[in-house]
Design a protein around this motif. Sequence first.
Motif, PDB file in Angstrom:
ATOM      1  N   ASP A  23      40.146  37.663  44.825  1.00  0.00           N
ATOM      2  CA  ASP A  23      41.060  38.740  44.859  1.00  0.00           C
ATOM      3  C   ASP A  23      40.361  39.914  44.502  1.00  0.00           C
ATOM      4  OD1 ASP A  23      40.827  39.055  41.974  1.00  0.00           O
ATOM      5  OD2 ASP A  23      42.594  37.914  41.751  1.00  0.00           O
ATOM      6  N   ILE A  65      37.463  32.420  48.210  1.00  0.00           N
ATOM      7  CA  ILE A  65      38.157  33.872  48.270  1.00  0.00           C
ATOM      8  C   ILE A  65      38.517  34.424  47.131  1.00  0.00           C
ATOM      9  CG2 ILE A  65      39.855  34.871  49.466  1.00  0.00           C
ATOM     10  CD1 ILE A  65      38.130  33.476  51.429  1.00  0.00           C
ATOM     11  N   ILE A  91      41.810  41.123  48.835  1.00  0.00           N
ATOM     12  CA  ILE A  91      40.364  40.137  48.585  1.00  0.00           C
ATOM     13  C   ILE A  91      39.274  41.262  48.597  1.00  0.00           C
ATOM     14  CG2 ILE A  91      41.844  38.224  49.407  1.00  0.00           C
ATOM     15  CD1 ILE A  91      39.975  38.396  51.906  1.00  0.00           C
TER      16      ILE A  91
END
Length: 244
Positions: free
Chosen positions: A176, A174, A193
């Motif tokens: 940002d 994941i 994100i």
Amino acid sequence: MKCKSAVIKLGGSLITDKSSPRTINWDSLNDSILQIYKYYKESNAKIVLVHGGGSFGHYEVDKIRKTKNVIDSFSTSLIQESMLTLALAVLKSSINSGIPASLHPAHTICKSNVKDCNYYPIINDLNNGLIPITYGDAVFDGEGKIISGDDLSVQISNIINSDCLIFATDVEGILDEKGNLIRELRRDQNINIINRNVFDVTGGIINKINKAFNSKSNNIRIVSGKEIYNALNGEDVGTKIISL
């Protein structure tokens, strides 16, 4: 923690070319499968493999929804055919690598959603040393409905009480909004994100994160496809999802 049992979700963006309809990324698919085979042979872990739709199922659903209000019976058949085509490629890659794989199309075990599926054939194969494969699919229950591969992954991880639930993607985890990797993600965190949503009819990465929080596995990770073996081996790679 090394995984004694794991559900691995191969994302559609990892094993297909989402910029080109119905195109398999063979290099990425074969590399992912070889990592799973290596860990399986070393550990004798129980593994269930789930894959997404990528430029196959997601593309078909996206095309259908642009021309029809609902997914009718014929459209359901088109989605099932596209996903079975991709699933056979995953099965072929698995067999070529030496994995004793078995294929379970979701439309043959599910009625309308992942809580209304007969998982016994998958569990039976798993307990007999096979690596069952299933995938996101379409079913017809008065109208066409989508069975999400992410939902299947979470549901199966809870049913078999897997140590690990690993979502393998085409990025390192994941990211940002600045493109930096988020090492850990908790339910109560408020973050921004990067969310890519090309041909993704099941909600993209944000929806994937929210679903991952529902798994009871001790080790839930979203990782690069290149890190599947390392994730199974207990290394701190990708983004760890803290569900408790």
